[in-house]
Each structure stands twice: as C-alpha cells, then as structure tokens.
Write a protein that holds these residues in place. Structure first.
Motif, PDB file in Angstrom:
ATOM      1  N   PHE A  55      -5.665  -8.745  13.188  1.00 46.98           N
ATOM      2  CA  PHE A  55      -4.681  -9.379  12.311  1.00 46.98           C
ATOM      3  C   PHE A  55      -5.360  -9.815  11.019  1.00 46.98           C
ATOM      4  CE2 PHE A  55      -6.378 -12.847  14.827  1.00 46.98           C
ATOM      5  CZ  PHE A  55      -6.532 -13.880  13.924  1.00 46.98           C
ATOM      6  N   HIS A  56      -4.544 -10.183  10.029  1.00 44.95           N
ATOM      7  CA  HIS A  56      -5.032 -10.589   8.713  1.00 44.95           C
ATOM      8  C   HIS A  56      -4.454 -11.957   8.349  1.00 44.95           C
ATOM      9  CE1 HIS A  56      -6.219  -6.396   8.276  1.00 44.95           C
ATOM     10  NE2 HIS A  56      -5.000  -6.062   8.644  1.00 44.95           N
ATOM     11  N   PRO A  57      -5.160 -12.713   7.476  1.00 46.58           N
ATOM     12  CA  PRO A  57      -4.667 -14.019   7.037  1.00 46.58           C
ATOM     13  C   PRO A  57      -3.678 -13.900   5.875  1.00 46.58           C
ATOM     14  CG  PRO A  57      -6.792 -13.653   6.063  1.00 46.58           C
ATOM     15  CD  PRO A  57      -6.505 -12.453   6.950  1.00 46.58           C
ATOM     16  N   GLY A  58      -2.718 -13.026   6.030  1.00 49.72           N
ATOM     17  CA  GLY A  58      -1.716 -12.784   5.003  1.00 49.72           C
ATOM     18  C   GLY A  58      -1.001 -11.476   5.297  1.00 49.72           C
ATOM     19  N   GLU A  59      -0.227 -11.011   4.343  1.00 50.55           N
ATOM     20  CA  GLU A  59       0.539  -9.786   4.520  1.00 50.55           C
ATOM     21  C   GLU A  59      -0.317  -8.562   4.207  1.00 50.55           C
ATOM     22  OE1 GLU A  59       3.105 -13.060   4.467  1.00 50.55           O
ATOM     23  OE2 GLU A  59       1.711 -12.511   2.873  1.00 50.55           O
ATOM     24  N   GLU A  60      -0.013  -7.452   4.897  1.00 51.49           N
ATOM     25  CA  GLU A  60      -0.620  -6.156   4.609  1.00 51.49           C
ATOM     26  C   GLU A  60       0.506  -5.191   4.259  1.00 51.49           C
ATOM     27  OE1 GLU A  60      -3.444  -2.669   6.569  1.00 51.49           O
ATOM     28  OE2 GLU A  60      -2.652  -4.243   7.864  1.00 51.49           O
ATOM     29  N   ILE A  61       0.417  -4.591   3.087  1.00 57.32           N
ATOM     30  CA  ILE A  61       1.407  -3.615   2.648  1.00 57.32           C
ATOM     31  C   ILE A  61       0.718  -2.258   2.677  1.00 57.32           C
ATOM     32  CG2 ILE A  61       2.942  -2.884   0.794  1.00 57.32           C
ATOM     33  CD1 ILE A  61       1.709  -6.386   0.636  1.00 57.32           C
ATOM     34  N   ILE A  62       1.270  -1.325   3.448  1.00 58.55           N
ATOM     35  CA  ILE A  62       0.630  -0.038   3.707  1.00 58.55           C
ATOM     36  C   ILE A  62       1.465   1.090   3.127  1.00 58.55           C
ATOM     37  CG2 ILE A  62      -0.052   1.583   5.535  1.00 58.55           C
ATOM     38  CD1 ILE A  62      -0.250  -0.972   7.374  1.00 58.55           C
ATOM     39  N   CYS A  63       0.791   2.061   2.533  1.00 58.63           N
ATOM     40  CA  CYS A  63       1.411   3.329   2.149  1.00 58.63           C
ATOM     41  C   CYS A  63       0.526   4.431   2.715  1.00 58.63           C
ATOM     42  CB  CYS A  63       1.527   3.454   0.633  1.00 58.63           C
ATOM     43  SG  CYS A  63       2.292   5.019   0.130  1.00 58.63           S
ATOM     44  N   VAL A  64       1.086   5.299   3.540  1.00 61.21           N
ATOM     45  CA  VAL A  64       0.326   6.418   4.087  1.00 61.21           C
ATOM     46  C   VAL A  64       0.228   7.488   3.005  1.00 61.21           C
ATOM     47  CG1 VAL A  64       0.219   8.185   5.894  1.00 61.21           C
ATOM     48  CG2 VAL A  64       1.072   5.890   6.447  1.00 61.21           C
ATOM     49  N   LEU A  65      -0.988   7.856   2.669  1.00 59.06           N
ATOM     50  CA  LEU A  65      -1.232   8.835   1.611  1.00 59.06           C
ATOM     51  C   LEU A  65      -1.402  10.252   2.150  1.00 59.06           C
ATOM     52  CD1 LEU A  65      -3.839   6.840  -0.518  1.00 59.06           C
ATOM     53  CD2 LEU A  65      -1.358   6.970  -0.848  1.00 59.06           C
ATOM     54  N   GLN A  66      -1.900  10.352   3.388  1.00 62.53           N
ATOM     55  CA  GLN A  66      -2.198  11.670   3.955  1.00 62.53           C
ATOM     56  C   GLN A  66      -2.122  11.593   5.471  1.00 62.53           C
ATOM     57  OE1 GLN A  66      -5.873  13.446   2.420  1.00 62.53           O
ATOM     58  NE2 GLN A  66      -6.484  13.898   4.518  1.00 62.53           N
ATOM     59  N   ASN A  82       4.323   8.944   8.220  1.00 63.67           N
ATOM     60  CA  ASN A  82       3.737  10.150   7.642  1.00 63.67           C
ATOM     61  C   ASN A  82       3.475   9.915   6.162  1.00 63.67           C
ATOM     62  OD1 ASN A  82       4.044  11.852  10.072  1.00 63.67           O
ATOM     63  ND2 ASN A  82       6.218  11.493   9.707  1.00 63.67           N
ATOM     64  N   ALA A  83       2.754  10.843   5.538  1.00 60.85           N
ATOM     65  CA  ALA A  83       2.443  10.725   4.118  1.00 60.85           C
ATOM     66  C   ALA A  83       3.705  10.388   3.327  1.00 60.85           C
ATOM     67  CB  ALA A  83       1.821  12.020   3.607  1.00 60.85           C
ATOM     68  N   GLY A  84       3.618   9.344   2.509  1.00 57.05           N
ATOM     69  CA  GLY A  84       4.749   8.896   1.701  1.00 57.05           C
ATOM     70  C   GLY A  84       5.509   7.733   2.310  1.00 57.05           C
ATOM     71  N   ASP A  85       5.292   7.438   3.591  1.00 53.83           N
ATOM     72  CA  ASP A  85       5.967   6.313   4.249  1.00 53.83           C
ATOM     73  C   ASP A  85       5.230   5.008   3.965  1.00 53.83           C
ATOM     74  OD1 ASP A  85       7.812   8.052   5.392  1.00 53.83           O
ATOM     75  OD2 ASP A  85       6.755   8.150   7.320  1.00 53.83           O
ATOM     76  N   ALA A  86       5.971   3.910   3.995  1.00 52.72           N
ATOM     77  CA  ALA A  86       5.405   2.585   3.753  1.00 52.72           C
ATOM     78  C   ALA A  86       5.763   1.652   4.898  1.00 52.72           C
ATOM     79  CB  ALA A  86       5.921   2.026   2.433  1.00 52.72           C
ATOM     80  N   LEU A  87       4.961   0.624   5.064  1.00 55.24           N
ATOM     81  CA  LEU A  87       5.116  -0.335   6.157  1.00 55.24           C
ATOM     82  C   LEU A  87       4.516  -1.663   5.714  1.00 55.24           C
ATOM     83  CD1 LEU A  87       5.579  -0.782   9.326  1.00 55.24           C
ATOM     84  CD2 LEU A  87       3.187  -0.126   9.555  1.00 55.24           C
ATOM     85  N   THR A  88       5.139  -2.771   6.099  1.00 53.94           N
ATOM     86  CA  THR A  88       4.578  -4.086   5.830  1.00 53.94           C
ATOM     87  C   THR A  88       4.284  -4.771   7.157  1.00 53.94           C
ATOM     88  OG1 THR A  88       5.761  -4.307   3.738  1.00 53.94           O
ATOM     89  CG2 THR A  88       4.988  -6.339   4.761  1.00 53.94           C
TER      90      THR A  88
END
Length: 124
Positions: A55-66, A82-88
């Motif tokens: 876990f992290h001490p805050g938010e993680e914003i992810i974008c899959v590049l490949q 998949n590539a192009g998808d995002a997740l928080t």
C-alpha cells in the motif's frame, strides 16, 4: 542482476526493485497541498514477476502503457487493464499487480502521497 542480465525490453535506466519488477523514477515534486508530494514512476513487469501485496501513503493513479496487468485491490475482484486503461488505487488500500501477458508490461504510476513517508509498504 547486472545491466547485462536485464530482460529484453526493459529500459537501461530501470532499477530492479523486486524480481522481474523494474522502476524508473521520472519526477518527484512538492505540490500545492501542504504535506503532500507527487512522485511519478514508470514500472516495468516481466511475465514472471511475482505479485506482492502493498500500500501507499496516498493515492496511486495508474495508466497502463504496454501489455496487460491484473490488479487486485483489497475487497474487489481482480481487474485486468490493457494498454490505454487507467485505474486509481485509493489511499492505504492493499493491492497487487501482475503481468498477465506474454511480454514486458509497463505502467505509469503517479502517486500523490504524504511527504516523508515510505512510498511503498509491503504487506505479508
């Protein structure tokens, strides 16, 4: 593992932080929210990289590049991005990611975290 042992497709500036998991720190900056900073990292996963809960001490914003990555967030069913998808990933939520494709998978991870705390805490 030395630079010569780095799997094909992994950036030469990457640092291995776990077997098959390579991180490239892109930027770290204070932001306008007191006590918070932003850290941006490119994370590269080989197909055999084992997932680990953390876990992290805050938010993680992810974008899959490949490639394709499967994310498991505490209390939720696994989700493949998949590539192009995002997740928080919300503050403090235990989660893990694993490469579910055949080649190297890459994500851009942007963290908005409490300054001075460890970026990542493993959960056993």
């Amino acid at each position: 593992m030395s630079g010569q042992d780095r799997p094909e497709g992994i950036s030469p500036t990457a640092t291995e932080s776990a077997p098959g998991l390579w991180r490239i720190d892109l930027q770290r900056q204070d932001i306008s929210i007191p006590g918070r900073e932003i850290i941006q990292t490119r994370v590269e996963f080989t197909p055999d990289s084992p997932p680990f809960k953390h876990f992290h001490p805050g938010e993680e914003i992810i974008c899959v590049l490949q490639g394709s990555l499967e994310y498991t967030l505490e209390g939720q069913p696994p989700r493949v991005c998949n590539a192009g998808d995002a997740l928080t990933v919300p503050y403090g939520v235990h989660h893990q990611a694993k490469n579910v494709g055949a080649g190297v998978a890459v994500e851009l991870a942007t963290y908005v975290v409490e300054k001075g705390k460890p970026l990542l805490t493993r959960v056993d």
